[in-house]
Design a protein around this motif. Structure first.
Motif, short mmCIF file in Angstrom:
data_model
loop_
_atom_site.label_atom_id
_atom_site.label_comp_id
_atom_site.label_asym_id
_atom_site.label_seq_id
_atom_site.Cartn_x
_atom_site.Cartn_y
_atom_site.Cartn_z
N LEU A 5 1.41 4.22 -1.44
CA LEU A 5 0.83 5.43 -0.86
C LEU A 5 -0.52 5.76 -1.50
O LEU A 5 -1.44 6.21 -0.81
CB LEU A 5 1.79 6.61 -0.99
N GLU A 6 -0.65 5.51 -2.78
CA GLU A 6 -1.93 5.73 -3.45
C GLU A 6 -3.00 4.80 -2.89
O GLU A 6 -4.15 5.20 -2.71
CB GLU A 6 -1.78 5.54 -4.96
N ARG A 28 -1.49 5.47 8.21
CA ARG A 28 -1.70 5.03 6.83
C ARG A 28 -0.37 4.90 6.08
O ARG A 28 -0.19 3.99 5.28
CB ARG A 28 -2.64 5.98 6.09
N VAL A 29 0.59 5.78 6.37
CA VAL A 29 1.92 5.66 5.77
C VAL A 29 2.59 4.36 6.26
O VAL A 29 3.25 3.66 5.48
CB VAL A 29 2.80 6.89 6.08
N ALA A 30 2.40 4.02 7.51
CA ALA A 30 2.95 2.76 8.05
C ALA A 30 2.37 1.56 7.31
O ALA A 30 3.09 0.60 7.01
CB ALA A 30 2.69 2.67 9.55
N VAL A 31 1.08 1.60 7.02
CA VAL A 31 0.45 0.52 6.26
C VAL A 31 1.07 0.47 4.86
O VAL A 31 1.39 -0.61 4.35
CB VAL A 31 -1.08 0.69 6.19
N ALA A 32 1.27 1.63 4.24
CA ALA A 32 1.89 1.68 2.91
C ALA A 32 3.29 1.07 2.94
O ALA A 32 3.67 0.30 2.05
CB ALA A 32 1.94 3.11 2.39
N ARG A 33 4.07 1.41 3.96
CA ARG A 33 5.43 0.84 4.08
C ARG A 33 5.36 -0.68 4.20
O ARG A 33 6.20 -1.39 3.66
CB ARG A 33 6.15 1.41 5.31
N ALA A 34 4.36 -1.17 4.92
CA ALA A 34 4.23 -2.61 5.13
C ALA A 34 3.87 -3.36 3.85
O ALA A 34 4.26 -4.51 3.68
CB ALA A 34 3.19 -2.88 6.21
N ILE A 35 3.13 -2.71 2.96
CA ILE A 35 2.67 -3.42 1.76
C ILE A 35 3.52 -3.16 0.53
O ILE A 35 3.34 -3.83 -0.49
CB ILE A 35 1.20 -3.09 1.44
N VAL A 36 4.46 -2.23 0.60
CA VAL A 36 5.24 -1.86 -0.58
C VAL A 36 6.00 -3.04 -1.18
O VAL A 36 6.14 -3.14 -2.39
CB VAL A 36 6.18 -0.66 -0.29
N GLY A 37 6.44 -3.96 -0.37
CA GLY A 37 7.18 -5.12 -0.86
C GLY A 37 6.31 -6.30 -1.22
O GLY A 37 6.83 -7.38 -1.48
#
Length: 117
Positions: A5-6, A28-37
């Protein structure tokens, strides 16, 4: 999740529900979810579609960082500002591949689309 998220500038809205976020913030939250792993392959369908130019550029900078870190990015976009950033482009028309190349930069005119306004 906090770090992801940051990276997309949304850590300050972590406690909010989707209905409390704008369309661009949700994107942007969707992008964060996609990259968290920390995926090795990232499929991105119009990742900048609901974003203003500032946030769109930030998401594209993030995509370039992920690619530099070794991730493969497969991105669909209609935006020539971002399409030219790709190492490889495949142009489709009516579901058919009409051209592909490995050039780094593509102008809007070269894409084969009508540029008349």
């Amino acid at each position: 999740m906090q770090a992801a998220l940051e990276r997309v500038g949304m850590a300050h809205r972590m406690g909010h529900y989707p209905s409390q976020l704008s369309g661009g913030q949700q994107q942007r939250v969707a992008v964060a979810r996609a990259i968290v792993g920390k995926p090795l392959i990232l499929l991105a369908d119009e990742p900048t579609g609901n974003l203003d130019s500032k946030n769109g550029n930030a998401v594209m900078d993030l995509m370039l960082e992920l690619h530099a870190e070794g991730a493969t990015i497969c991105m669909v976009t209609h935006d020539p500002r971002y399409a030219h950033m790709a190492d490889r482009s495949v142009h489709l028309f009516d579901g058919q591949v009409v051209s592909e190349d490995d050039a780094q930069k593509h102008s809007f005119e070269e894409s084969g689309f009508d540029v008349a306004t």
